[in-house]
Enzyme design. Structure first.
Site, PDB file in Angstrom:
ATOM      1  N   GLY A  45     -33.579  -5.253  -8.406  1.00 54.38           N
ATOM      2  CA  GLY A  45     -34.151  -5.770  -9.644  1.00 54.38           C
ATOM      3  C   GLY A  45     -33.404  -5.191 -10.830  1.00 54.38           C
ATOM      4  O   GLY A  45     -32.833  -4.097 -10.734  1.00 54.38           O
ATOM      5  N   GLN A  50     -31.918  -2.846 -19.346  1.00 53.21           N
ATOM      6  CA  GLN A  50     -30.952  -2.034 -18.607  1.00 53.21           C
ATOM      7  C   GLN A  50     -29.512  -2.466 -18.852  1.00 53.21           C
ATOM      8  O   GLN A  50     -28.575  -1.773 -18.440  1.00 53.21           O
ATOM      9  CB  GLN A  50     -31.270  -2.090 -17.107  1.00 53.21           C
ATOM     10  CG  GLN A  50     -32.599  -1.412 -16.789  1.00 53.21           C
ATOM     11  CD  GLN A  50     -32.900  -1.479 -15.303  1.00 53.21           C
ATOM     12  OE1 GLN A  50     -33.383  -2.479 -14.812  1.00 53.21           O
ATOM     13  NE2 GLN A  50     -32.585  -0.414 -14.583  1.00 53.21           N
ATOM     14  N   LEU A 109     -31.916   1.658 -11.307  1.00 44.11           N
ATOM     15  CA  LEU A 109     -30.478   1.671 -11.610  1.00 44.11           C
ATOM     16  C   LEU A 109     -30.156   2.449 -12.885  1.00 44.11           C
ATOM     17  O   LEU A 109     -29.013   2.848 -13.083  1.00 44.11           O
ATOM     18  CB  LEU A 109     -29.943   0.239 -11.697  1.00 44.11           C
ATOM     19  CG  LEU A 109     -29.938  -0.547 -10.373  1.00 44.11           C
ATOM     20  CD1 LEU A 109     -29.499  -1.995 -10.617  1.00 44.11           C
ATOM     21  CD2 LEU A 109     -29.050   0.117  -9.328  1.00 44.11           C
ATOM     22  N   HIS A 150     -42.372  -2.957 -11.419  1.00 43.06           N
ATOM     23  CA  HIS A 150     -41.358  -2.043 -11.951  1.00 43.06           C
ATOM     24  C   HIS A 150     -40.543  -2.744 -13.046  1.00 43.06           C
ATOM     25  O   HIS A 150     -40.311  -2.174 -14.123  1.00 43.06           O
ATOM     26  CB  HIS A 150     -40.460  -1.585 -10.791  1.00 43.06           C
ATOM     27  CG  HIS A 150     -39.334  -0.673 -11.163  1.00 43.06           C
ATOM     28  ND1 HIS A 150     -39.228   0.626 -10.701  1.00 43.06           N
ATOM     29  CD2 HIS A 150     -38.239  -0.876 -11.951  1.00 43.06           C
ATOM     30  CE1 HIS A 150     -38.119   1.178 -11.200  1.00 43.06           C
ATOM     31  NE2 HIS A 150     -37.499   0.284 -11.962  1.00 43.06           N
ATOM     32  N   GLU A 151     -40.132  -3.986 -12.780  1.00 43.50           N
ATOM     33  CA  GLU A 151     -39.304  -4.712 -13.762  1.00 43.50           C
ATOM     34  C   GLU A 151     -40.102  -5.078 -15.016  1.00 43.50           C
ATOM     35  O   GLU A 151     -39.602  -4.953 -16.136  1.00 43.50           O
ATOM     36  CB  GLU A 151     -38.686  -5.966 -13.140  1.00 43.50           C
ATOM     37  CG  GLU A 151     -37.737  -5.704 -11.973  1.00 43.50           C
ATOM     38  CD  GLU A 151     -36.721  -4.606 -12.233  1.00 43.50           C
ATOM     39  OE1 GLU A 151     -36.236  -4.462 -13.361  1.00 43.50           O
ATOM     40  OE2 GLU A 151     -36.418  -3.864 -11.279  1.00 43.50           O
ATOM     41  N   HIS A 154     -40.307  -2.275 -17.320  1.00 43.02           N
ATOM     42  CA  HIS A 154     -39.088  -2.143 -18.133  1.00 43.02           C
ATOM     43  C   HIS A 154     -39.175  -3.016 -19.380  1.00 43.02           C
ATOM     44  O   HIS A 154     -38.776  -2.604 -20.467  1.00 43.02           O
ATOM     45  CB  HIS A 154     -37.859  -2.622 -17.351  1.00 43.02           C
ATOM     46  CG  HIS A 154     -37.190  -1.562 -16.530  1.00 43.02           C
ATOM     47  ND1 HIS A 154     -36.624  -0.436 -17.084  1.00 43.02           N
ATOM     48  CD2 HIS A 154     -36.961  -1.475 -15.195  1.00 43.02           C
ATOM     49  CE1 HIS A 154     -36.085   0.305 -16.117  1.00 43.02           C
ATOM     50  NE2 HIS A 154     -36.278  -0.309 -14.959  1.00 43.02           N
TER      51      HIS A 154
HETATM   52 ZN    ZN Z   1     -35.755   0.267 -13.063  1.00 40.07          ZN
END
Ligand code: ZN
Length: 191
Positions: A45, A50, A109, A150-151, A154
Site C-alpha cells: 500500500g 508518502q 514504506l 493503515h492507508e 496516512h
Molecule cells: Zn504506511
C-alpha cells in the site's frame, strides 16, 4: 515513473489530504506512478503523502500476499486480479461498534526497517471513488481491512507508530531517532 518515497519525519506525512474533486489525466498519472513506486518498493500500500502530496488518494495491491482475507466490492466478489492494484480516492472507513480487533505486526514504506504490532479492527466497510470518480463500496477483513485502515490513516496524517501497541512502542525509540536524523540530512523534498 517511480517516485521518491518520503520518510519519517517529513512534515507532509502529518498533513491531512485534500479531497480530490477533479478526476483528470493528472490524477490517473499520479496514481499510476504511485502503483509503480509501491511495486518497486515491494509494498502492499502507498498513500499520496508518502510521495509528497497531501491528497485523499492511496493505492493498494495484495495480489502477492499469501494472507487469507475476504471481500465484497460493490456487493460482489470479483477475483483480486480484476480490481488490484486498487486506486482509492476520497475513502471513508467505518468500523462496526464493538467490532473485534486484533494486533498484528505492520511495517510502512516511510519507516524503513521499523516494524511493530498495531491493534486494528478485523473488518471494515468503506466507501471510496475510483480515478474516474465512480463511487464504490468495499466490505473486507483480514489483511485487506488492515492495509486499508493503515492507508486511510496516512490520508489523515496518522501514522502507524501513533497506533502501535503501547508496551512495544518504546522499543523503536532509538530506531525512530536515527530515522528522523537521516531524513533531515537527506530529506526528499515534497513536490
Ligand atoms: Zn504506511
Amino acid at each position: 515513473m517511480s517516485l521518491g518515497i518520503v520518510h519519517y519525519n517529513n512534515p507532509v506525512l502529518r498533513r491531512k489530504g485534500e479531497k480530490i474533486t477533479v478526476f483528470d489525466d493528472g490524477l490517473t498519472s499520479l496514481a499510476d506512478a504511485m502503483i509503480e513506486t509501491m511495486h518497486a518498493a515491494h509494498g502492499i500500500g502507498l498513500a499520496a503523502q508518502q510521495v509528497g502530496h497531501a491528497l485523499q488518494l492511496c493505492v493498494i495491491d495484495l495480489r502477492g500476499t499469501e494472507a487469507e482475507f475476504d471481500w465484497k466490492l460493490d456487493g460482489a466478489k470479483p477475483p483480486l486480479e480484476l480490481f488490484m492494484p486498487m486506486v482509492v480516492v476520497n475513502p471513508k472507513v467505518s468500523v462496526a461498534r464493538k467490532a473485534p480487533t486484533e494486533s498484528v505486526e505492520e511495517g510502512c514504506l516511510s519507516f524503513p526497517e521499523i516494524r511493530g504490532p498495531v491493534t486494528r479492527a478485523q473488518a471494515i466497510s468503506a466507501k471510496f471513488q475510483d480515478p474516474s470518480g465512480l463511487p464504490h463500496t468495499l466490505d473486507c477483513n483480514g489483511l485487506l481491512a488492515r492495509c486499508f485502515q493503515h492507508e486511510v490513516d496516512h490520508l489523515n496524517g496518522i501514522l502507524f507508530i501513533d497506533r502501535m501497541d503501547k508496551e512495544f512502542r518504546p522499543t523503536i525509540d532509538e530506531a525512530l531517532k536515527a530515522l528522523v536524523k537521516a531524513t533531515k540530512a537527506g530529506q526528499v523534498v515534497p513536490k
